[in-house]
Design a protein around this motif. Structure first.
Motif, mmCIF file in Angstrom:
data_model
loop_
_atom_site.group_PDB
_atom_site.id
_atom_site.type_symbol
_atom_site.label_atom_id
_atom_site.label_comp_id
_atom_site.label_asym_id
_atom_site.label_seq_id
_atom_site.Cartn_x
_atom_site.Cartn_y
_atom_site.Cartn_z
ATOM 1 N N MET A 1 17.231 45.804 4.993
ATOM 2 C CA MET A 1 17.182 45.495 6.587
ATOM 3 C C MET A 1 16.011 44.912 6.853
ATOM 4 S SD MET A 1 19.865 45.444 8.235
ATOM 5 C CE MET A 1 19.946 44.877 9.898
ATOM 6 N N ARG A 2 14.788 45.383 6.326
ATOM 7 C CA ARG A 2 13.663 44.955 6.867
ATOM 8 C C ARG A 2 13.410 43.474 6.440
ATOM 9 N NH1 ARG A 2 8.937 48.329 4.893
ATOM 10 N NH2 ARG A 2 9.679 49.584 6.392
ATOM 11 N N PHE A 3 13.982 42.886 5.637
ATOM 12 C CA PHE A 3 14.036 41.476 5.359
ATOM 13 C C PHE A 3 14.651 40.631 6.515
ATOM 14 C CE2 PHE A 3 16.694 37.714 4.098
ATOM 15 C CZ PHE A 3 15.791 36.936 3.548
ATOM 16 N N PHE A 4 15.577 41.377 7.102
ATOM 17 C CA PHE A 4 16.299 40.844 8.353
ATOM 18 C C PHE A 4 15.483 40.819 9.627
ATOM 19 C CE2 PHE A 4 20.708 39.042 8.506
ATOM 20 C CZ PHE A 4 20.866 39.016 7.348
ATOM 21 N N LYS A 5 14.506 41.542 9.788
ATOM 22 C CA LYS A 5 13.787 41.708 10.803
ATOM 23 C C LYS A 5 12.996 40.447 11.204
ATOM 24 C CE LYS A 5 11.749 45.533 13.050
ATOM 25 N NZ LYS A 5 11.294 45.698 14.083
ATOM 26 N N LEU A 6 12.583 40.319 12.313
ATOM 27 C CA LEU A 6 11.849 38.917 12.656
ATOM 28 C C LEU A 6 11.039 39.456 13.862
ATOM 29 C CD1 LEU A 6 14.415 36.024 13.381
ATOM 30 C CD2 LEU A 6 12.381 36.151 11.647
ATOM 31 N N SER A 7 9.680 38.835 13.888
ATOM 32 C CA SER A 7 8.817 39.027 15.027
ATOM 33 C C SER A 7 9.297 38.110 16.379
ATOM 34 C CB SER A 7 7.414 38.801 14.657
ATOM 35 O OG SER A 7 7.136 37.580 14.424
ATOM 36 N N LYS A 9 7.541 36.149 17.583
ATOM 37 C CA LYS A 9 6.712 34.882 17.653
ATOM 38 C C LYS A 9 7.621 33.960 16.666
ATOM 39 C CE LYS A 9 2.230 32.792 16.424
ATOM 40 N NZ LYS A 9 0.935 33.089 15.901
ATOM 41 N N LYS A 10 7.997 34.615 15.673
ATOM 42 C CA LYS A 10 8.626 33.894 14.556
ATOM 43 C C LYS A 10 10.052 33.611 15.136
ATOM 44 C CE LYS A 10 9.133 32.675 10.230
ATOM 45 N NZ LYS A 10 8.299 31.287 10.047
ATOM 46 N N ALA A 11 10.580 34.467 15.819
ATOM 47 C CA ALA A 11 12.025 34.332 16.443
ATOM 48 C C ALA A 11 12.131 32.998 17.250
ATOM 49 C CB ALA A 11 12.696 35.541 16.984
ATOM 50 N N THR A 12 10.672 32.914 18.057
ATOM 51 C CA THR A 12 10.916 31.729 19.140
ATOM 52 C C THR A 12 10.605 30.615 18.394
ATOM 53 O OG1 THR A 12 8.717 32.126 19.695
ATOM 54 C CG2 THR A 12 10.296 32.959 21.299
ATOM 55 N N GLU A 13 9.963 30.597 17.395
ATOM 56 C CA GLU A 13 9.616 29.572 16.471
ATOM 57 C C GLU A 13 11.002 29.067 15.955
ATOM 58 O OE1 GLU A 13 5.680 29.999 14.404
ATOM 59 O OE2 GLU A 13 6.783 29.407 12.771
ATOM 60 N N MET A 14 11.738 29.878 15.580
ATOM 61 C CA MET A 14 12.972 29.499 14.853
ATOM 62 C C MET A 14 14.128 28.888 15.812
ATOM 63 S SD MET A 14 13.192 32.496 11.995
ATOM 64 C CE MET A 14 14.998 32.475 11.616
ATOM 65 N N VAL A 15 13.953 29.274 17.298
ATOM 66 C CA VAL A 15 14.554 28.513 18.157
ATOM 67 C C VAL A 15 14.384 27.235 18.304
ATOM 68 C CG1 VAL A 15 14.952 28.393 20.693
ATOM 69 C CG2 VAL A 15 14.818 30.542 19.686
ATOM 70 N N SER A 24 18.926 27.654 7.798
ATOM 71 C CA SER A 24 19.628 28.013 6.732
ATOM 72 C C SER A 24 20.863 29.098 7.484
ATOM 73 C CB SER A 24 18.769 28.502 5.777
ATOM 74 O OG SER A 24 18.444 29.778 6.084
ATOM 75 N N PHE A 25 21.772 29.394 6.570
ATOM 76 C CA PHE A 25 22.629 30.492 7.113
ATOM 77 C C PHE A 25 22.001 31.833 7.284
ATOM 78 C CE2 PHE A 25 25.927 33.552 6.011
ATOM 79 C CZ PHE A 25 26.923 33.429 7.076
ATOM 80 N N ILE A 26 21.351 32.318 6.454
ATOM 81 C CA ILE A 26 20.512 33.669 6.630
ATOM 82 C C ILE A 26 19.779 33.479 7.782
ATOM 83 C CG2 ILE A 26 18.953 35.023 5.438
ATOM 84 C CD1 ILE A 26 21.384 35.220 4.038
ATOM 85 N N ASP A 27 18.996 32.587 8.010
ATOM 86 C CA ASP A 27 17.915 32.330 9.127
ATOM 87 C C ASP A 27 18.780 32.481 10.351
ATOM 88 O OD1 ASP A 27 15.837 32.891 7.738
ATOM 89 O OD2 ASP A 27 15.257 30.278 7.848
ATOM 90 N N LYS A 28 19.884 31.606 10.467
ATOM 91 C CA LYS A 28 20.637 31.523 11.556
ATOM 92 C C LYS A 28 21.167 33.205 12.098
ATOM 93 C CE LYS A 28 23.279 27.457 12.356
ATOM 94 N NZ LYS A 28 23.970 26.485 11.611
ATOM 95 N N LEU A 29 21.708 33.955 10.972
ATOM 96 C CA LEU A 29 21.921 35.272 11.118
ATOM 97 C C LEU A 29 20.746 36.277 11.672
ATOM 98 C CD1 LEU A 29 24.095 36.542 8.128
ATOM 99 C CD2 LEU A 29 24.856 36.514 10.779
ATOM 100 N N ARG A 30 19.671 35.754 11.020
ATOM 101 C CA ARG A 30 18.253 36.698 11.383
ATOM 102 C C ARG A 30 18.142 36.353 12.737
ATOM 103 N NH1 ARG A 30 13.549 35.170 7.565
ATOM 104 N NH2 ARG A 30 12.812 37.154 8.247
ATOM 105 N N LEU A 31 18.362 35.232 13.297
ATOM 106 C CA LEU A 31 17.819 34.823 14.620
ATOM 107 C C LEU A 31 18.708 35.445 15.725
ATOM 108 C CD1 LEU A 31 16.017 33.400 16.665
ATOM 109 C CD2 LEU A 31 17.522 31.179 16.215
ATOM 110 N N LYS A 32 20.203 35.265 15.242
ATOM 111 C CA LYS A 32 21.203 35.772 16.057
ATOM 112 C C LYS A 32 21.091 37.252 16.488
ATOM 113 C CE LYS A 32 25.487 33.287 16.478
ATOM 114 N NZ LYS A 32 26.591 32.839 15.794
#
Lengths: 86, 194
Positions: A1-7, A9-15, A24-32
Motif C-alpha cells: 500500500m505504501r507503494f500506492f501513496k503519493l505526495s 507535490k507528486k500528485a499535482t505533477e502527475m495531473v 501508466s495504468f498503475i499511475d492512473k490508479l495512484r492518482l485517482k
C-alpha cells in the motif's frame, strides 16, 4: 500500500503529466486514489483545467480581433528583399 | 516566362501592401517581440515567394499567408523550447516560490483563504479575473511562459506537440506544473473572491 501513496507535490505533477503524456495504468490508479482523498489536489486539478481553458480560449481568439499596428518600414524591407529574390 | 515572373512579383508586392501589417500584428501578439515578429513576417513572404506555384487562386491569400506564418511561429517556439534547460534568474526565484508551496514530504503547506477560486462559476467570463490571470501570465519566467504558450499554439493535442518538441518530455510537463503553481500563487495574491 505504501507503494500506492503519493505526495501532493507528486500528485499535482502527475495531473500535468497525464494531460501531456498520459499515465501508466498503475499511475492512473495512484492518482485517482490520491485525488479521491485530497481536496487540495482536487482543487489544483480544477484550477489547472481552468488555466488550460483560458489559454485555449485566448489562443483561438481570432486574427480579426487584434489591434493592427502599421509597420511601413517592414513593408519596404520585404518588398526590397523580394525584388532581389527574382 | 518573363511575364510570369513579373506577375508573381506584382502579386506578392500587392500582398505585402495588403497583409503585412495584419501579419506583423499577429506575430507580435504571439511573440511579444518586435524584431522576432518582423523576421517571421519577412520569412513568411519569402516562403510565399518560393512556393507561389502551390498557391491556389480559389483560396484566400490571407488564409494561405497566415498558415505559413503560424507554422513559422510554431517553429520559433520549438527552437526556444529546445534551449529551455538553461536556468535563468527569474526562473530560479520562481522555483523557490513554487517549492515553498510544499513541505519536505511534499504535502501542501497551509492553504491561503482564497485558494479555492476555482469554485466560482463562469470565471473565464469574468473580466476582472481574466485581467488578473493575463497579468500573472506576463509575470511568469520567460521559459515557463514559452513552455505553456507553445502548448496551445496549434489545434493539435498536447501529446502530439510534446512529441514534436522532443525536449525530454518530463522536463516539459514539470515546467508546465511549475508554471501553473506560479499562476496559482499569483492569482491567490491578486484575486479576491467576492
Amino acid at each position: 500500500m505504501r507503494f500506492f501513496k503519493l505526495s501532493c507535490k507528486k500528485a499535482t505533477e502527475m495531473v500535468e503529466k497525464e494531460k501531456i503524456n498520459g499515465l501508466s495504468f498503475i499511475d492512473k490508479l495512484r492518482l485517482k486514489l490520491h485525488l479521491s482523498v485530497c481536496k487540495a489536489c482536487r482543487g489544483y486539478e480544477k484550477q489547472s483545467t481552468l488555466i488550460d481553458d483560458f489559454f485555449l480560449k485566448t489562443s483561438a481568439s481570432d486574427i480579426d480581433n487584434i489591434k493592427i499596428e502599421e509597420n511601413p518600414k517592414l513593408k519596404e524591407t520585404i518588398i526590397n528583399r523580394l525584388d532581389n529574390e527574382s | 516566362m518573363e511575364y510570369m515572373i513579373k506577375n508573381k512579383n506584382e502579386q506578392l508586392t500587392n500582398w505585402v501592401n495588403e497583409y503585412s501589417d495584419k501579419l506583423y500584428s499577429w506575430a507580435f501578439y504571439k511573440t511579444s517581440k518586435k524584431e522576432v515578429a518582423e523576421d517571421l513576417v519577412q520569412e513568411t513572404f519569402l516562403s510565399a515567394f518560393k512556393s507561389f506555384d502551390n498557391f491556389k487562386f480559389e483560396s484566400q491569400p490571407q488564409t494561405w499567408l497566415f498558415k505559413i506564418l503560424n507554422n513559422k511561429i510554431i517553429d520559433y517556439y520549438r527552437l526556444l523550447a529546445r534551449n529551455i534547460e538553461q536556468v535563468t534568474d527569474d526562473e530560479f526565484l520562481s522555483k523557490k516560490t513554487t517549492d515553498a508551496l510544499f513541505n519536505n514530504s511534499g504535502q501542501w503547506v497551509s492553504a491561503p483563504i482564497n485558494s479555492q477560486w476555482e469554485e466560482q462559476e463562469h470565471l473565464l467570463d469574468n473580466v476582472d479575473f481574466t485581467t488578473v490571470l493575463t497579468n500573472c501570465i506576463k509575470k511568469l519566467p520567460q521559459n515557463w511562459r514559452i513552455a505553456i504558450e507553445s502548448k496551445y499554439q496549434e489545434e493539435k493535442k498536447a501529446t502530439d506537440i510534446c512529441k514534436e518538441l522532443d525536449i525530454t518530455s518530463s522536463n516539459y510537463w514539470q515546467m508546465i506544473h511549475r508554471a501553473k503553481l506560479q499562476l496559482k500563487i499569483c492569482i491567490e495574491k491578486n484575486w479576491i473572491i467576492k
